[in-house]
Design an enzyme around this catalytic site. Structure first.
Site, short mmCIF file in Angstrom:
data_model
loop_
_atom_site.label_atom_id
_atom_site.label_comp_id
_atom_site.label_asym_id
_atom_site.label_seq_id
_atom_site.Cartn_x
_atom_site.Cartn_y
_atom_site.Cartn_z
N GLU A 508 0.82 -1.21 0.00
CA GLU A 508 0.00 0.00 0.00
C GLU A 508 0.86 1.26 0.00
O GLU A 508 0.51 2.26 -0.61
CB GLU A 508 -0.94 -0.01 1.21
N THR A 593 -11.28 8.19 -13.36
CA THR A 593 -10.34 7.59 -12.40
C THR A 593 -10.75 6.18 -11.98
O THR A 593 -10.02 5.52 -11.27
CB THR A 593 -10.19 8.50 -11.17
#
Length: 615
Positions: A508, A593
């Site tokens: 992440e 997006t």
């Protein structure tokens, strides 16, 4: 570009104000005198409080006016030569204090009159029986429901679809590429079929538990997020039976008149973006209608003192709020800054400029604000119009704001020069203050926090490599070559973050402290949730695909969530990588997006120029 959504902490929900009928005892035909008196007192006290608050508010003339320049927020060419102002907005300009006081006195008199009228109406209401009151309430409810139904049935204006190029096909000539492309289609079938079997109608799927799943970004209702998110991928891959199944569910089951609090940003990019893309690809009217219905439900989120929308809105009541953890209740840059593409298309398809005005209002406000070091902080208070915590990142909280500045320019057929200037200014500040090179020679994008650079790069910031390359054409001072190289360097760094894990999947976020480079340090940063780009070896399970909790462990633990964006983004991007360039060519399509393709709106196109929204 992957979803720039942080995973919000669950906040305490404020129950909606109950405006329904009071709970009357069944054996009484009328209210007792004491009950009437109490209700009258409560109503009178409430009105008096509102009335008195007006006089105790600080004299706004002593403070700086928050003039947002609404007259500049009109769609291009709308009464441009007449100097038309935005109707219904009261702005005071100049030092004319006398006029200001006269206006305040007029408002005071109006409030007094309204106050007296409300008290008289309340007295009359309390004279009526329970049955009469209930009948009046029911009549008003029926009236509202009828108005909503009439509004929903009102046909949208006929707007010809722009000339769409490359919506199917794309078969590569190379046999090996064709095999890989077919494998990705099989992965899509595996993900969809298991969702169809175990999570149909739910927002997402738990592929190991084999049941539906949802998070608070979608509220408490089953809105079929995976169905809407996957539609265009199914269509592009030629999976038309599956596409029709999704269309049928949307026609019969997708309802936005629910008492559910949703993320404005997530619902916009996944639902509105997904529905618009499905409409453009298939021409099926139902997708356009549903997109407009949902957009209407999001508009109350913009009812703030500044016009910066709340992060969350209740689809039924229209009540909005922000995440409690977001810098004293601020709105988030990547959320309110990632609406432009979808809202421009809504105005194009409906002929209603309201959507365009909302996003242009945000842009105008941002242009007027001072920015520390030229950087946009991630937090903005929608009440005061001031920045929150000075934290800037190109990863989560900030990322897609910059993406949409560039894509607004691309989607306008490169005529939105204002968006391009904002993008160029932003990336120059980012390169100056956030982009550094590690001791090992890796170029990374850090985060500006509390006056210093934190040498940490988020997985979400990896999209910036592609963004710099995409924006190279048209860059200032002939720096196209520079941005191509910079984009490649960032992509290399992100590749290293993948390559240095046991599973070859990126964490992440990853650090660049001393000897530690492109590696996650904290356990909470070692997870992978099916964002692009995934491999099937460790994420595929019998019931679909799942994220993993630790990419550095050779025996990973699955998180048991098949994110909707896995079908919308990851598999679509992989499929397009192994397709020929004539499938959704980038000079005719721009991806939002959430990877939903929207057509470039060529202003010279006669069908577009006839739309009243842009005249």
């Amino acid at each position: 570009m992957t979803t720039p959504a942080l995973l919000p902490l669950s906040g305490r929900r404020i129950p909606p104000l109950n405006l329904g009928p009071p709970s009357f005892p069944h054996h009484r035909a009328t209210l007792r005198l004491s009950e009437k008196f109490i209700l009258l007192l409560i109503l009178s006290a409430f009105i008096t409080l509102c009335f008195g608050a007006f006089f105790f508010l600080p004299d706004s003339s002593k403070h700086k006016r928050f003039d947002l320049g609404l007259e500049d927020v009109l769609i291009p060419h709308v009464d441009a030569g007449k100097g038309a102002k935005n109707p219904g907005v009261f702005l005071i300009h100049g030092p004319d204090e006398h006029r200001h006081r006269e206006e305040e006195e007029r408002l005071r008199n109006k409030i007094r009159a309204d106050h007296e009228k409300a008290l008289e109406e309340a007295k009359e209401k309390l004279k009526k029986s329970r049955e009469e009151i209930r009948a009046e309430i029911q009549t008003e409810k029926n009236k509202v429901v009828l108005e909503m139904k009439m509004k929903e049935k009102k046909p949208l204006p006929p707007v010809p679809i722009p000339n769409l190029i490359g919506t199917n096909g794309g078969d590569p000539e190379d046999n090996e590429l064709r095999e890989k492309r077919e494998k990705i289609k099989e992965m899509m079938k595996h993900a969809w079929d298991n969702y169809r079997m175990y999570g149909w109608g739910h927002n997402e799927l738990r592929p190991i538990a084999r049941k539906g799943h949802s998070t608070n970004i979608f509220g408490s209702s089953q809105m079929g997020a995976t169905i809407v998110d996957a539609l265009d991928t199914l269509y592009i891959m030629g999976l038309h039976d599956e596409f029709r199944d999704g269309q049928k569910w949307i026609e019969n089951n997708l309802d936005f008149s629910v008492n559910s609090e949703v993320s404005v940003f997530e619902v916009n990019i996944r639902f509105i973006g997904g529905l618009l893309a499905a409409y453009y690809l298939s021409g099926e009217e139902v997708f356009k209608v549903k997109a407009v219905q949902l957009a209407e439900k999001l508009l109350p989120a913009f009812n703030t003192p500044t016009g910066i929308p709340w992060a969350m809105v209740n689809l039924k009541s229209g009540v909005g709020r922000n995440w409690g953890w977001a810098s004293a209740g601020s709105s988030i840059l990547a959320e309110f800054g990632t609406l432009h593409m979808e809202f421009v298309h809504l105005s194009y398809l409906t002929g209603d400029p309201v959507y365009y005005k909302k996003v242009m209002h945000i842009r105008k406000l941002l242009q007027k604000m001072d920015r520390p070091n030229g950087l946009y902080p991630n937090y903005l208070n929608p009440r005061t119009g001031r920045w929150g915590q000075y934290h800037t990142s190109v990863g989560g909280l900030g990322d897609s704001f910059y993406e949409y500045l560039l894509k607004a320019w691309l989607m306008s057929d490169k005529t939105d020069h204002e968006a391009r200037k904002m993008y160029d200014d932003a990336i120059e500040a980012i390169e100056k203050h956030l982009i550094k090179k590690s001791r090992g020679g890796l170029t990374f994008i850090g985060e500006w926090k509390n006056g210093h650079l934190e040498k940490k790069m988020g997985h979400l910031a990896c999209f910036a490599g592609g963004m710099f390359v995409l924006g190279a054409d048209g860059s200032r001072m002939d720096k196209a070559g520079h941005y191509l190289e910079l984009g490649a360097e960032i992509a290399r760094t992100c590749h290293e973050s993948y390559d240095r894990t046991a599973l070859k999947l990126g964490p992440e976020s990853f650090k660049f402290d001393g000897a530690v480079e492109a590696v996650a340090v904290r356990q909470a940063e070692k997870y992978y949730i099916l964002r692009p780009e995934a491999i099937e070896k460790y994420c595929r399970v019998s019931g679909g695909f799942s994220g993993v909790k630790d990419v550095y462990s050779s025996t990973p633990t699955h998180d048991d969530v098949q994110q909707s964006f896995f079908l919308a983004e990851t598999l679509k991007y992989l499929y397009l990588l192994f397709s020929s360039d004539d499938l959704l060519p980038l000079d005719h399509w721009v991806f939002n997006t959430e990877a939903h393709p929207l057509p470039v709106l060529h202003l010279a196109n006669t069908t577009f120029s006839r739309n009243p929204a842009v005249r």
